[in-house]
Scaffold this motif. Sequence first.
Motif, PDB file in Angstrom:
ATOM      1  N   SER A  96       0.781  -1.029   0.032  1.00  0.00           N
ATOM      2  CA  SER A  96       0.240   0.095  -0.093  1.00  0.00           C
ATOM      3  C   SER A  96       0.839   1.024  -0.019  1.00  0.00           C
ATOM      4  O   SER A  96       0.438   2.366   0.328  1.00  0.00           O
ATOM      5  CB  SER A  96      -0.925  -0.022   1.284  1.00  0.00           C
ATOM      6  OG  SER A  96      -1.613  -1.167   1.214  1.00  0.00           O
ATOM      7  N   ASN A  97       2.397   1.256  -0.306  1.00  0.00           N
ATOM      8  CA  ASN A  97       3.284   2.205  -0.173  1.00  0.00           C
ATOM      9  C   ASN A  97       3.110   3.178   1.042  1.00  0.00           C
ATOM     10  O   ASN A  97       3.184   4.341   0.980  1.00  0.00           O
ATOM     11  CB  ASN A  97       2.894   2.943  -1.450  1.00  0.00           C
ATOM     12  CG  ASN A  97       3.304   2.333  -2.850  1.00  0.00           C
ATOM     13  OD1 ASN A  97       4.257   1.736  -2.934  1.00  0.00           O
ATOM     14  ND2 ASN A  97       2.213   2.511  -3.690  1.00  0.00           N
ATOM     15  N   LEU A  98       3.043   2.402   2.152  1.00  0.00           N
ATOM     16  CA  LEU A  98       2.866   3.032   3.540  1.00  0.00           C
ATOM     17  C   LEU A  98       4.217   3.213   4.343  1.00  0.00           C
ATOM     18  O   LEU A  98       4.925   1.920   4.128  1.00  0.00           O
ATOM     19  CB  LEU A  98       1.780   2.376   4.330  1.00  0.00           C
ATOM     20  CG  LEU A  98       0.272   2.654   3.982  1.00  0.00           C
ATOM     21  CD1 LEU A  98      -0.455   1.687   4.915  1.00  0.00           C
ATOM     22  CD2 LEU A  98      -0.151   3.818   3.721  1.00  0.00           C
ATOM     23  N   PRO A  99       4.392   4.152   4.615  1.00  0.00           N
ATOM     24  CA  PRO A  99       5.624   4.288   5.569  1.00  0.00           C
ATOM     25  C   PRO A  99       5.545   3.279   6.854  1.00  0.00           C
ATOM     26  O   PRO A  99       4.529   3.097   7.297  1.00  0.00           O
ATOM     27  CB  PRO A  99       5.992   5.553   6.274  1.00  0.00           C
ATOM     28  CG  PRO A  99       5.257   6.477   5.131  1.00  0.00           C
ATOM     29  CD  PRO A  99       4.032   5.512   4.575  1.00  0.00           C
ATOM     30  N   LEU A 100       6.651   2.625   7.307  1.00  0.00           N
ATOM     31  CA  LEU A 100       6.237   1.547   8.362  1.00  0.00           C
ATOM     32  C   LEU A 100       7.138   2.087   9.533  1.00  0.00           C
ATOM     33  O   LEU A 100       8.413   2.188   9.547  1.00  0.00           O
ATOM     34  CB  LEU A 100       6.738   0.190   7.794  1.00  0.00           C
ATOM     35  CG  LEU A 100       7.059  -0.915   8.764  1.00  0.00           C
ATOM     36  CD1 LEU A 100       5.471  -1.258   9.411  1.00  0.00           C
ATOM     37  CD2 LEU A 100       7.489  -2.177   8.309  1.00  0.00           C
ATOM     38  N   ALA A 101       6.538   2.097  10.722  1.00  0.00           N
ATOM     39  CA  ALA A 101       7.256   2.218  11.971  1.00  0.00           C
ATOM     40  C   ALA A 101       7.080   1.064  12.859  1.00  0.00           C
ATOM     41  O   ALA A 101       6.250   0.426  13.014  1.00  0.00           O
ATOM     42  CB  ALA A 101       6.827   3.640  12.556  1.00  0.00           C
ATOM     43  N   LEU A 102       8.286   0.620  13.781  1.00  0.00           N
ATOM     44  CA  LEU A 102       8.335  -0.290  14.646  1.00  0.00           C
ATOM     45  C   LEU A 102       8.505   0.091  16.064  1.00  0.00           C
ATOM     46  O   LEU A 102       9.365   0.958  16.358  1.00  0.00           O
ATOM     47  CB  LEU A 102       9.367  -1.339  14.614  1.00  0.00           C
ATOM     48  CG  LEU A 102       9.305  -2.159  12.961  1.00  0.00           C
ATOM     49  CD1 LEU A 102      10.467  -2.891  12.943  1.00  0.00           C
ATOM     50  CD2 LEU A 102       7.985  -2.874  12.722  1.00  0.00           C
ATOM     51  N   HIS A 103       7.627  -0.282  17.025  1.00  0.00           N
ATOM     52  CA  HIS A 103       7.623   0.438  18.279  1.00  0.00           C
ATOM     53  C   HIS A 103       7.418  -0.943  19.335  1.00  0.00           C
ATOM     54  O   HIS A 103       6.888  -1.916  19.262  1.00  0.00           O
ATOM     55  CB  HIS A 103       6.345   1.233  18.618  1.00  0.00           C
ATOM     56  CG  HIS A 103       6.636   2.501  17.770  1.00  0.00           C
ATOM     57  ND1 HIS A 103       7.441   3.441  17.717  1.00  0.00           N
ATOM     58  CD2 HIS A 103       5.649   2.874  16.738  1.00  0.00           C
ATOM     59  CE1 HIS A 103       7.094   4.488  16.946  1.00  0.00           C
ATOM     60  NE2 HIS A 103       5.921   4.022  16.275  1.00  0.00           N
TER      61      HIS A 103
END
Length: 211
Positions: A96-103
């Motif tokens: 979906s061309n979304l930026p990804l963040a991991l927390h």
Amino acid sequence: MRIIGIDPGLTRCGIGIIDADGPRHVSYVDVVVARSQADMAPHKRLEIIADAIDTMIGKHNPDVMAVERMFAEDNVRSIISTAQVAGVAMLAASRSNLPLALHSPSEVKAAVTGDGRAEKKAVQFMVQRILRLSELPRPADAADALALAITHAWRGGAMSPTAQSAQHGGAALPNPTTPGLTSAQRAWAEAERSTRLSGVVAAQSAAKRFR
């Protein structure tokens, strides 16, 4: 900014959506918990969760995805299945061309409660309070997904330069003593620093075992 938070789990996967208008102004949009039965084939279970994530992305058009970052645990079977679901979520973000963040879990707990070791009930209560919900988000997976989204909203706009460098691949760790941080931000920095350092120690120990 619209944020989708994913709390990965093979039996229950929380998928929460919030809107963020600045780092400290967030509002509830939607939350679902995708469920799969333990007696199903693993690839079919993953398909159910993948479809649910895709449906939420298509319905709400988020701008970014936040997924729980995992570390080694005693329950190997649990961490493997959770990692599989996290991979499905990451793939959905990519498609979906979304930026990804991991927390990390401790980071999320610190962000919403001020305590990196908070119980799930405390997270539920604070998510309800922050998003001004009429009742506690249930089950806990729903609250955790929303908490992930909240953490990303708050972290993105209220981090110290050191923490921002760490988020984007810099070598520095978040510094809890940075002037101007709120108590919750200091708690997050301490939790994130502890989590990342423990990950380094675990990696070093593993490397020694295989020498």
